[in-house]
Design an enzyme around this catalytic site. Structure first.
Site, PDB file in Angstrom:
ATOM      1  N   VAL A 273     -39.351   0.329 -49.631  1.00  0.00           N
ATOM      2  CA  VAL A 273     -40.447  -0.136 -49.156  1.00  0.00           C
ATOM      3  C   VAL A 273     -41.732  -0.261 -49.804  1.00  0.00           C
ATOM      4  O   VAL A 273     -41.932   0.733 -50.283  1.00  0.00           O
ATOM      5  CB  VAL A 273     -40.842   0.090 -47.555  1.00  0.00           C
ATOM      6  CG1 VAL A 273     -41.535  -0.956 -46.887  1.00  0.00           C
ATOM      7  CG2 VAL A 273     -39.777   0.511 -46.689  1.00  0.00           C
ATOM      8  N   GLU A 274     -42.108  -1.482 -50.078  1.00  0.00           N
ATOM      9  CA  GLU A 274     -43.245  -1.711 -51.092  1.00  0.00           C
ATOM     10  C   GLU A 274     -44.667  -0.684 -51.252  1.00  0.00           C
ATOM     11  O   GLU A 274     -44.896  -0.542 -52.356  1.00  0.00           O
ATOM     12  CB  GLU A 274     -43.819  -2.988 -51.213  1.00  0.00           C
ATOM     13  CG  GLU A 274     -44.273  -3.713 -49.991  1.00  0.00           C
ATOM     14  CD  GLU A 274     -43.285  -4.543 -49.140  1.00  0.00           C
ATOM     15  OE1 GLU A 274     -43.757  -5.307 -48.448  1.00  0.00           O
ATOM     16  OE2 GLU A 274     -42.139  -4.158 -49.235  1.00  0.00           O
TER      17      GLU A 274
END
Length: 527
Positions: A331-332
């Site tokens: 996840v960024e």
């Protein structure tokens, strides 16, 4: 010793005209008490005024929390943000031309903080070329009163790059879990770190101030130095949050130990293994069909990024098939591995393998580290360009979408074929459109270019557009229809609802029948 403040006292530290960096991701690591206090101070006194707000990720609940506290005319002069979807009050100020506004890629802002801290003039990158951030298109400007250019096109050794100028930060308002008396900050209860260190360094090296909201203060020398995420030399003041509702782990969850890897980690295959018979037949709706078709593209040992919306269902499908441990989800904002959460928990992951800084994650992303990216599909045009960032007066913002889609090795856009009211059902393995959506997604020209097909073609990037009734692929001439769901008529159910006619493959096939069965089995690609 570090200065100890209340939230109201911290609000008094903010001066007119300052540039304020706000840490957080949706509701994770958001300094809610301090932001609320700044908003209340302005309401009561009219100060501070004319602030520039800087935020990398979207921080809010879509209503009143986080940056929404600060979205007041007069308090804000300018906002520079990556994702705007959860700050509707700030959107309104931009749409009404009451403040200046910029939408820059989330990873770019994270990196600009680091580069600003290092005394560099800005950031050189290819991220944003061909999109609305490109100065030849919109330059990331959100309205007509935003006139200053923040992005320039340059050429290095015959190749095009974008130059984003630095972010001068006067105050960084951040969050941690524990501070010691010298201001060293640990984040043991926080599900993310984001770009907290870079933001603190950027403010410190600009002769600014750093204020950190925490749960508690402990004696100096009692913290494990390996756990310190923001050293005390970068911290001017701490605020101990007295109200637990203003120090939630996310805006959906007060505290979930799984988000920080505590507790007994279950085996993915024990959750629901592929060989275990499912006793309840799942509802096969449009998003399930899309997720199943997308999941058929998964490759063993891949590093993945899954976006919000339909792509979130891919992890569920993989979990049901007992293969979630065959690849790594990222996840960024920084979580590596584990099971990504959704809704206002998005950004957190249950039992992650690691949690790194958001700026570090985007180093990995921008360098091509993501093998397969599955993201949303809101608007697509004849070129294959995608818009997920702006729809009339609604500013969603690009978030990390541009960084991810421009640099992942393979990209899959996933979404329903039409929007607003679409309803489908599956009978006997055939897809039926029971109620057609009233809004077309495949339009002649997207309102804003968040993904540039031209740039993807130059990079020879494989791109698929996956819907519940049709699959397209990007080709030099635009998009090509390559698969149709069983029961779907190409003319009636597809072409009739497109503003342009796509290419139709000479080898047009039917989507795999397994997708439309009650029980879905899945075999991963090995390459």
């Amino acid at each position: 010793m570090v200065t100890k403040l209340t939230a109201d006292q911290a609000a008094q530290w903010i001066e007119d005209g300052q540039s304020v960096m706000l840490g957080g991701f949706i509701g994770s690591v958001v300094p809610e008490a301090i932001e609320r206090a700044i908003g209340e101070r302005f309401q009561q006194s009219g100060f501070p005024k004319d602030l520039t707000l800087v935020f990398a990720a979207g921080q809010g609940d879509g209503k009143s929390r986080a940056i929404n506290h600060l979205a007041q005319q007069g308090l804000v002069k300018r906002a520079i943000g990556g994702h705007w979807g959860l700050v509707p009050k700030l959107q309104h100020l931009v749409v009404d031309n009451l403040i200046e506004g910029y939408n820059l890629p989330q990873g770019v802002i994270s990196h600009l903080l680091r580069d600003s801290a290092a005394g560099k003039p800005g950031l050189f990158t290819k991220v944003g070329l061909g999109t609305f951030v490109d100065p030849r298109i919109e330059g990331g400007k959100l309205n007509s009163i935003t006139s200053q250019d923040w992005v320039r096109l340059i050429e290095i050794d015959g190749e095009e790059y974008l130059f984003y100028k630095k972010l001068p930060i006067d105050v960084a308002i951040l969050r941690g879990t524990t501070a010691d008396e010298n201001g060293n900050i640990t984040m043991e209860d926080e599900c993310l770190i984001v770009e907290s260190l870079a933001a603190a360094q950027a403010a410190t090296n600009n002769n600014g101030k750093v204020i950190v909201q925490v749960k508690q203060i402990v004696p100096a020398g009692t913290l494990d130095p390996h756990l310190v995420k923001i050293p005390g030399i970068f911290v001017d003041a701490v605020v101990v949050c007295e109200d637990v509702s203003e120090h939630m782990q996310t805006f959906a969850t007060q505290m979930n130990p799984e988000f920080i890897g505590r507790g007994n980690k279950p085996s993915h295959n024990k959750i629901l293994a592929s060989h275990v018979e499912q006793t309840v037949e799942p509802v096969i709706d449009a998003k399930t069909i899309i997720a199943r078709r997308a999941a058929m593209e998964l490759k063993a040992d891949s590093v993945l990024n899954l976006g919000i919306g339909a792509p979130e269902y891919i992890a569920k499908v993989a979990q049901q098939a007992g293969i979630l441990d065959k690849f790594t989800l990222t996840v960024e904002p920084g979580a590596v591995g584990g099971s990504p959460a959704s809704g206002l928990d998005f950004g957190a992951s249950a039992f992650p393998d690691a949690i790194i800084g958001q700026d570090q994650m985007f180093d990995f992303y921008d360098g091509g580290g993501v093998d397969q990216a599955f993201l949303g599909l809101a608007q697509c045009d004849a070129k294959g360009d995608i818009n997920v960032s702006r729809f009339g007066t609604k500013i969603a913002g690009c978030g990390g979408f541009i960084n991810i889609t421009q640099n992942a090795k393979e990209v899959y856009f996933c979404g329903t074929f039409t929007a607003k009211g679409l309803d489908v059902q599956v009978e006997g393995g055939q897809l039926q459109i029971t109620t057609e959506g009233s809004q077309s997604k495949f339009i002649s020209k997207v309102e804003q270019i968040t993904f540039s097909a031209h740039q993807a073609l130059k990079a020879n990037k494989p791109v698929l557009y996956i819907t519940e009734r049709a699959v397209f692929r990007m080709v030099a001439q635009g998009i090509e229809l390559i698969e149709v769901a069983p029961g779907i008529d190409v003319e009636r159910d597809i072409l009739h609802h497109m503003a342009f006619k796509p290419l139709i493959s000479a080898e047009l096939t039917t989507m795999d029948s397994a997708i439309f069965q009650p029980i879905f089995s899945l075999n991963l690609h090995s390459d």
